[in-house]
Design an enzyme around this catalytic site. Structure first.
Site, PDB file in Angstrom:
ATOM      1  N   GLY A   1     -24.590 -38.823  -3.601  1.00 36.34           N
ATOM      2  CA  GLY A   1     -23.736 -38.914  -2.420  1.00 36.34           C
ATOM      3  C   GLY A   1     -22.459 -39.710  -2.622  1.00 36.34           C
ATOM      4  O   GLY A   1     -21.657 -39.843  -1.698  1.00 36.34           O
ATOM      5  N   ALA A   2     -22.234 -40.228  -3.821  1.00 36.80           N
ATOM      6  CA  ALA A   2     -21.024 -41.030  -4.071  1.00 36.80           C
ATOM      7  C   ALA A   2     -19.760 -40.166  -4.128  1.00 36.80           C
ATOM      8  O   ALA A   2     -18.668 -40.650  -3.868  1.00 36.80           O
ATOM      9  CB  ALA A   2     -21.172 -41.839  -5.357  1.00 36.80           C
ATOM     10  N   GLY A   3     -19.921 -38.890  -4.493  1.00 37.86           N
ATOM     11  CA  GLY A   3     -18.768 -37.990  -4.562  1.00 37.86           C
ATOM     12  C   GLY A   3     -18.512 -37.395  -5.937  1.00 37.86           C
ATOM     13  O   GLY A   3     -17.450 -36.831  -6.190  1.00 37.86           O
TER      14      GLY A   3
ATOM     15  N   SER B   1     -19.781 -34.691  -7.537  1.00 35.72           N
ATOM     16  CA  SER B   1     -19.575 -33.235  -7.561  1.00 35.72           C
ATOM     17  C   SER B   1     -18.252 -32.850  -6.911  1.00 35.72           C
ATOM     18  O   SER B   1     -17.547 -31.959  -7.403  1.00 35.72           O
ATOM     19  CB  SER B   1     -20.726 -32.516  -6.856  1.00 35.72           C
ATOM     20  OG  SER B   1     -21.924 -32.702  -7.575  1.00 35.72           O
TER      21      SER B   1
ATOM     22  N   SER C   1     -27.130 -40.253 -13.841  1.00 31.14           N
ATOM     23  CA  SER C   1     -27.307 -40.993 -15.102  1.00 31.14           C
ATOM     24  C   SER C   1     -27.377 -42.501 -14.857  1.00 31.14           C
ATOM     25  O   SER C   1     -26.463 -43.230 -15.199  1.00 31.14           O
ATOM     26  CB  SER C   1     -26.222 -40.630 -16.119  1.00 31.14           C
ATOM     27  OG  SER C   1     -24.943 -40.499 -15.564  1.00 31.14           O
TER      28      SER C   1
END
Length: 176
Positions: free
Chosen positions: A15-17, A19, A86
């Site tokens: 959800g951090a961005g 993609s 990762s």
């Protein structure tokens, strides 16, 4: 002169961005005709590393396999964009060492922001105990100590994040 390849490894919480930035960066690089492949963590787990779980050993093996593919592509002049949580620093450093041409991008957003963005409901399920070993909840995320780029997706617009990465690639001599 042959195009120099590079692996651009985006790491951060779900959800951090990662993609979103990867897609926008890929579009910019494709517009400039760079040879490019995207390895998204979810897609890789479905195709390349199917059968691996979420233990530390399996997560490390997942990253090793992604790194192996990156190494092959990078040495043939391809820009490889990796979007994968990762979570463990040591395996990221191992992969960096094997690839060489490697740019680490820390996609940084506070856990609370990542939870707000969680369209799949994964954080909610993890907090309810339905998902075990979920990074950021009951499994650690080890942020990079010295990433080439840090994108604060809670504070900056998408274009700013993409431009920071492009600027770093240019600084490092990867862009023509």
């Amino acid at each position: 002169m042959k195009q120099r390849g590079v692996t651009i490894w985006l790491t951060g919480l779900s959800g951090a961005g990662k993609s979103t930035i990867t897609e926008a960066l890929a579009q910019k690089l494709r517009e400039q005709d760079y040879p490019l492949e995207v390895l998204d963590g979810d897609v890789v787990r479905t195709n390349l590393t199917k059968g691996l779980g979420f233990s530390k050993e399996d997560r490390d093996e997942n990253i090793r396999r992604i790194g192996f593919v990156c190494n092959l592509l990078t040495r043939h002049g391809v820009f490889v964009l990796v979007s994968a949580i990762s979570p463990y620093r040591e395996i990221r450093e191992e992969v960096r060492g094997k690839i060489g041409d490697f740019v680490e991008v820390f996609v940084n957003a506070p856990l609370a922001v990542c939870e707000q963005r969680d369209v799949k409901g994964l954080y909610k399920r993890a907090r309810a105990g339905e998902i075990k070993s979920f990074t950021g909840i009951d499994d650690p995320y080890e942020p990079p100590l010295n990433p080439e780029v840090e994108c604060r997706t809670d504070l900056e617009e998408l274009d700013e994040s993409v431009n920071k990465i492009l600027h770093k690639l240019d600084q490092l001599g990867y862009l023509r």
